[in-house]
Design an enzyme around this catalytic site. Structure first.
Site, short mmCIF file in Angstrom:
data_model
loop_
_atom_site.label_atom_id
_atom_site.label_comp_id
_atom_site.label_asym_id
_atom_site.label_seq_id
_atom_site.Cartn_x
_atom_site.Cartn_y
_atom_site.Cartn_z
N ASP A 178 0.83 -1.20 0.00
CA ASP A 178 0.00 0.00 0.00
C ASP A 178 0.87 1.25 0.00
O ASP A 178 1.45 1.62 1.02
CB ASP A 178 -0.91 -0.01 1.23
CG ASP A 178 -1.96 1.09 1.20
OD1 ASP A 178 -1.94 1.90 0.26
OD2 ASP A 178 -2.80 1.13 2.12
N ASP A 379 -1.76 4.80 -6.28
CA ASP A 379 -2.14 4.08 -5.07
C ASP A 379 -2.25 2.59 -5.30
O ASP A 379 -3.23 2.11 -5.88
CB ASP A 379 -3.47 4.63 -4.56
CG ASP A 379 -3.89 4.00 -3.25
OD1 ASP A 379 -3.02 3.47 -2.55
OD2 ASP A 379 -5.08 4.05 -2.93
#
Length: 535
Positions: A178, A379
């Site tokens: 992440d 992302d």
């Protein structure tokens, strides 16, 4: 005309393992051997001839010859460098290999080299695709974008994860990668877990070598301080799920390219209370690997100790066989050539790194308002890509217009918010990608060069279980971001994306993510040409 003996006096032959490079450099005594076009500038066809022209407007022959000599000398230097490269880097015979090994040994004795001062290195971690949950009315659960407290990010299914080892002795764990989360955390059983998913491995249990991070530690800044003896954390996600725990410091093990193992004490979260959709997402993994520019993120901790340079990146493969690609910590795997870089800065509220894009296009059609700047977040914690409401509305209208009459909207398909049924069988994106146009994010030009992030149709379309073509771009307004583009995993595949935390830049290049390669000192196309010619 010069005789053969004269020619030999002006040749330098540089030996190589398999051949020779011959460089001819004319000196002042033979400047007359240059072609006539080199000793005088070209004349205009309509201008005066040599005898009637203005002598003051002519370029002196000596000056032109000097320029030519400088150019030839520059080419000679390039050839010398190429020969040196062939000898030292391309393999060659045993002597060349020995020379290279000697240079490497000397650099290591000196504590590194210019690229790796202090002996810094880089680590490769494999990426594995995490299959998404398909169908039904649960697609919004694949987007828990941006937490409300402490920075984490999306935690949907359909992500990529990697394997790390924690503790002493080291035990393996799978963590979702992440780039929007500051904190690395893993489900743990100390104190006894109040709410944990089954996970891929047994819960982490701190050994004697692990220490709870005290609230006074600088890394605890911004976290909770209810208990002065430890640093607590709570990450809440937009869909209502959350992770709660305490920060601990324990050994994390990395395996280098040569197989050498290196241990580093890393601060990470010991999550003993997970709630909401997160519990379903953790059925096949054990936690989150936080990758940002903040002090608690894994790359920043490693860089602060001089283990790696303050950079990292990822390369998600488009290989249908299931190979996921790789994650790298450090800058050894960032290509020197072909990268497009744009500046990034922290967001005003969530501290997530953003770049500014001037224009969003579908083919030649602009989707955002003229002159309106939009923020972009790259992302890996998001399965899908998100557009502002205005841009998404225009995109869907453009798709309907371009795809008609072969494709019509099918509201009965709930795989994603917008799906279309075709008038022919569809088995994969390869069957339909030629009907659609690419998306592009255009950033501010650098000098005169454009900087564009292109998203091909196969990287924003998803084929549903019904054989429909669905749009893998969702509405950012539904998650509270009406002026931000979120570039998720579906659109990051087939690109090497790198983050330079020292320069605050993010860069990308189309790349074969099945074959990690350390960056070269010369461009790949020139390296191939040199090898063909010199070897």
């Amino acid at each position: 005309m010069e005789d053969d003996e004269g020619k030999k006096q002006h040749q330098r032959i540089i030996p190589n393992a398999n051949g020779h490079v011959m460089i001819v450099v004319p000196d002042d005594a033979h400047a007359h051997a240059l072609p006539a076009s080199a000793s005088a500038p070209p004349r205009d066809a309509d201008g005066p001839d040599e005898e009637s022209g203005d002598e003051e407007e002519r370029t002196p022959a000596g000056a032109t010859s000097s320029l030519w000599r400088a150019a030839v000398l520059a080419l000679a230097a390039l050839a010398l460098a190429a020969a040196a490269y062939a000898c030292l880097y391309a393999g060659g015979d045993d002597d060349a290999g020995a020379a290279w090994r000697l240079l490497e040994a000397r650099r290591q004795e000196d504590g590194g080299d210019d690229e790796h001062p202090g002996g810094r290195t880089s680590f490769l971690l494999p990426l594995y695709p995490k299959p998404p949950r398909r169908g039904g009315d649960d697609w919004p659960q694949n987007s828990t974008l941006f937490p409300h407290s402490l920075a984490g990010n999306l935690f949907p299914e359909g992500l990529y994860y990697t394997a790390i080892s924690l503790g002493s002795p080291p035990r393996p764990y799978f963590l979702d990668v992440d780039t929007g989360s500051h904190t690395t955390w893993v489900q743990c059983d100390a104190p006894p877990c109040a709410s944990c998913a089954k996970g891929a491995h047994p819960l982490y249990r701190p050994a004697r070598t692990a220490d709870a991070l005290p609230a006074s530690d600088p890394l605890c800044e911004g976290a909770q301080h209810e208990n002065p003896n430890q640093c607590d954390y709570e990450i809440s996600y937009a869909d209502g799920s959350s992770s709660m725990g305490v920060y601990v410091r324990d050994s994390m093990q990395f395996v280098g390219e040569d197989g050498e193992r290196e241990n580093a004490d890393i601060v990470f979260g010991c999550g003993y209370d997970q709630q909401g959709v997160l519990l379903n997402a953790l059925e096949t993994t054990d936690g989150v690997l936080g990758l940002t520019n903040k002090a608690l993120s894994l790359p920043t901790q490693l860089a602060s100790r001089g283990i790696i340079s303050n950079a990292f990146g990822h390369c998600m493969s488009t290989d249908p066989s299931g190979a996921g690609g790789y994650l790298f910590l450090g800058d050894d795997y960032i290509p020197r050539w072909g990268m497009t870089w744009v500046p990034i800065r922290d967001g005003p509220a969530d501290d997530v790194r953003r770049a500014q894009v001037k224009q969003i296009n579908h083919g030649d059609q602009q989707l955002n308002a003229q002159g309106k700047l939009t923020q972009v977040v790259f992302d890996t914690g998001s399965t899908y890509t998100y557009f502002p409401d205005e841009a998404l509305t225009r995109l869907i209208s453009s798709l309907k217009e371009a795809a008609s009459p072969r494709f019509v909207q099918d509201d009965s398909d709930k795989t994603l918010p917008f799906c279309m049924k075709s008038d022919f069988p569809v088995r994969s994106v390869e069957d339909v990608k030629h009907f659609f146009k690419p998306l592009s994010l255009q950033f501010e030009k650098r000098f005169f060069f454009s900087r564009t992030f292109n998203i091909r149709p196969e990287h924003y379309l998803v084929i549903s279980d019904k054989g429909n073509v669905c749009l893998g771009v969702l509405n950012g307004t539904t998650i509270g971001y009406d002026s931000v583009v979120i570039v998720g995993d579906v659109s990051l595949r087939g690109k090497l994306v790198a983050y330079d935390n020292d320069k605050n830049e993010v860069g990308w290049v189309d790349f074969d993510c099945t074959n990690p390669r350390k960056r070269s000192r010369i461009p790949s196309f020139l390296r191939r040409a040199l090898r063909n010619q010199l070897l």
